[in-house]
Scaffold this motif. Structure first.
Motif, PDB file in Angstrom:
ATOM      1  N   GLY A   1       0.632  -1.077  -0.008  1.00 28.22           N
ATOM      2  CA  GLY A   1      -0.111   0.030   0.125  1.00 28.22           C
ATOM      3  C   GLY A   1       0.862   1.301  -0.100  1.00 28.22           C
ATOM      4  N   LEU A   2       2.053   1.360  -0.558  1.00 25.52           N
ATOM      5  CA  LEU A   2       2.879   2.459  -0.696  1.00 25.52           C
ATOM      6  C   LEU A   2       3.297   2.632  -1.978  1.00 25.52           C
ATOM      7  N   ILE A   3       3.936   3.825  -2.161  1.00 31.26           N
ATOM      8  CA  ILE A   3       4.406   4.409  -3.615  1.00 31.26           C
ATOM      9  C   ILE A   3       5.913   3.968  -3.724  1.00 31.26           C
ATOM     10  N   PRO A   4       6.459   3.817  -4.773  1.00 28.52           N
ATOM     11  CA  PRO A   4       7.894   3.748  -4.913  1.00 28.52           C
ATOM     12  C   PRO A   4       8.665   4.941  -4.428  1.00 28.52           C
TER      13      PRO A   4
ATOM     14  N   GLY B   1      12.541   6.045  -6.745  1.00 28.66           N
ATOM     15  CA  GLY B   1      11.895   5.221  -7.831  1.00 28.66           C
ATOM     16  C   GLY B   1      11.082   5.802  -8.806  1.00 28.66           C
ATOM     17  N   THR B   2      10.385   6.646  -8.328  1.00 28.00           N
ATOM     18  CA  THR B   2       9.325   7.413  -9.477  1.00 28.00           C
ATOM     19  C   THR B   2      10.233   8.346 -10.437  1.00 28.00           C
ATOM     20  N   TRP B   3      11.165   8.531  -9.858  1.00 29.18           N
ATOM     21  CA  TRP B   3      12.241   9.452 -10.720  1.00 29.18           C
ATOM     22  C   TRP B   3      13.133   8.590 -11.886  1.00 29.18           C
ATOM     23  N   ILE B   4      13.730   7.645 -11.361  1.00 30.88           N
ATOM     24  CA  ILE B   4      14.688   6.843 -12.217  1.00 30.88           C
ATOM     25  C   ILE B   4      14.017   5.918 -13.274  1.00 30.88           C
ATOM     26  N   LEU B   5      12.962   5.260 -12.728  1.00 29.16           N
ATOM     27  CA  LEU B   5      12.180   4.536 -13.667  1.00 29.16           C
ATOM     28  C   LEU B   5      11.835   4.674 -14.915  1.00 29.16           C
ATOM     29  N   PRO B   6      10.764   6.084 -14.925  1.00 30.93           N
ATOM     30  CA  PRO B   6      10.286   6.471 -16.159  1.00 30.93           C
ATOM     31  C   PRO B   6      11.507   6.982 -17.052  1.00 30.93           C
ATOM     32  N   ARG B   7      12.555   7.633 -16.587  1.00 31.16           N
ATOM     33  CA  ARG B   7      13.471   8.109 -17.185  1.00 31.16           C
ATOM     34  C   ARG B   7      14.571   6.926 -17.805  1.00 31.16           C
ATOM     35  N   ALA B   8      14.490   6.020 -17.288  1.00 25.67           N
ATOM     36  CA  ALA B   8      15.181   4.744 -17.676  1.00 25.67           C
ATOM     37  C   ALA B   8      14.529   3.915 -18.537  1.00 25.67           C
ATOM     38  N   LEU B   9      13.171   3.651 -18.354  1.00 27.28           N
ATOM     39  CA  LEU B   9      12.242   2.558 -19.166  1.00 27.28           C
ATOM     40  C   LEU B   9      11.244   3.078 -19.831  1.00 27.28           C
ATOM     41  N   GLY B  10      10.690   4.428 -19.705  1.00 24.70           N
ATOM     42  CA  GLY B  10       9.691   4.942 -20.332  1.00 24.70           C
ATOM     43  C   GLY B  10       8.389   4.854 -19.573  1.00 24.70           C
ATOM     44  N   GLN B  11       7.326   5.631 -19.447  1.00 24.52           N
ATOM     45  CA  GLN B  11       6.348   5.461 -18.753  1.00 24.52           C
ATOM     46  C   GLN B  11       5.700   4.228 -18.664  1.00 24.52           C
ATOM     47  N   GLN B  12       5.185   3.452 -19.679  1.00 23.42           N
ATOM     48  CA  GLN B  12       4.653   2.329 -19.456  1.00 23.42           C
ATOM     49  C   GLN B  12       5.200   1.180 -18.728  1.00 23.42           C
ATOM     50  N   ARG B  13       6.561   0.940 -18.825  1.00 18.85           N
ATOM     51  CA  ARG B  13       7.438   0.111 -18.231  1.00 18.85           C
ATOM     52  C   ARG B  13       7.482   0.394 -16.864  1.00 18.85           C
ATOM     53  N   ALA B  14       7.855   1.742 -16.530  1.00 18.33           N
ATOM     54  CA  ALA B  14       7.896   2.213 -15.138  1.00 18.33           C
ATOM     55  C   ALA B  14       6.451   2.122 -14.433  1.00 18.33           C
ATOM     56  N   MET B  15       5.183   2.370 -15.039  1.00 20.77           N
ATOM     57  CA  MET B  15       4.125   2.225 -14.392  1.00 20.77           C
ATOM     58  C   MET B  15       3.877   0.809 -14.138  1.00 20.77           C
TER      59      MET B  15
END
Length: 266
Positions: free
Chosen positions: A144-147, A151-165
């Motif tokens: 029940g938490l958020i990354p 995590g919410t900074w590095i993932l979309p930058r490294a992977l794009g929004q769909q994979r990060a999401m």
């Protein structure tokens, strides 16, 4: 400096930092986070250290925040309410910012599980190399938490929004080889070769031009927040500094003479 939750050693210009709570799969307590920040400071200011390697002692890199420790002593705000943001503001966030701004390269050697804040700590390294059997897990949604821990900074930058999401919303394991194929980490090594292979790479960086390496790190990390014009200006400034170094003179001369350069970091 004596550490309780960190193993710290220096050999051949490489500082090896090991998260040292193996019975808890290196789950992170506030004291461990504080010690890790102190260990980074020690390595950063030690002239004998050129490269920092971060890994976990035992079977895993880190399972993230120690939930048992949090339950035993929960952080509370002034009104007595649970305040998980306090731990982030006071411990996690300063550590992540410090790690990203260190003038020396940081390599994460991921052994076993890297989950939650442990996964994002590993991904904040300048180079992340994982054992073949290891995996990454954004476990936050499962409780029940958020990354957090960036995590919410590095993932979309490294992977794009769909994979990060997908990683954040589904809380599923990402095997090391898939993380490499997606461009999230640099390389995968056989389990028994992970630490020897990472240390070999670290020594290669230690032989390199320290002035240029520090500025490469600064420029690449700055790019995420800069527009093109600002990044071009930064490149000009940093290249000017590199061009005035003895390392550049040595590198250029070695190139002309067709020999290996002997960089001194000056």
């Amino acid at each position: 400096m004596n550490f309780q939750d960190i193993l710290y050693s220096v050999e051949d210009r490489v500082a090896l930092l090991k998260l040292n709570r193996p019975k808890a799969l290196n789950a992170m307590t506030l004291s461990l986070m504080e010690e890790l920040g102190q260990a980074f400071d020690q390595a950063a200011t030690d002239p004998a250290v050129k490269v920092i390697v971060l890994t976990g002692e035992g079977r895993g890199f880190s399972t993230g925040a120690d939930l048992a420790a949090t339950a035993a002593k929960p952080p509370l705000d002034v009104q007595g309410r649970l305040d998980l943001g306090y731990a982030l503001d006071r411990y996690y966030n300063p550590l992540i910012l410090k790690m990203r701004s260190l003038p020396k390269p940081v390599i994460a050697a991921v052994n076993g599980v890297a989950a939650g804040a442990g996964a994002n700590l590993a991904l904040m390294a300048d180079l992340t190399i994982a054992a073949r059997s290891s995996y990454f897990l954004q476990a936050f949604v499962n409780i029940g938490l958020i990354p957090d821990a960036g995590g919410t900074w590095i993932l979309p930058r490294a992977l794009g929004q769909q994979r990060a999401m997908g990683l954040a919303l589904l809380g599923e394991r990402l095997p090391a080889e898939q993380a490499r194929d997606w461009g999230l980490i640099w390389e995968v090594m056989d389990d028994e070769q992970l630490l020897p292979g990472v240390l070999t790479l670290a020594r290669r960086l230690a032989d390199g031009p320290a002035i240029a390496i520090e500025r490469i790190k600064r420029a690449v990390h700055a790019a995420a927040g800069n527009d093109l014009a600002k990044q071009l200006d930064l490149e000009s400034d940093l290249q000017r500094e590199c061009g005035r170094s003895l390392d550049f003179q040595e590198g250029a001369m070695a190139f002309v003479q067709k020999r290996k350069p002997n960089f001194k970091g000056r």
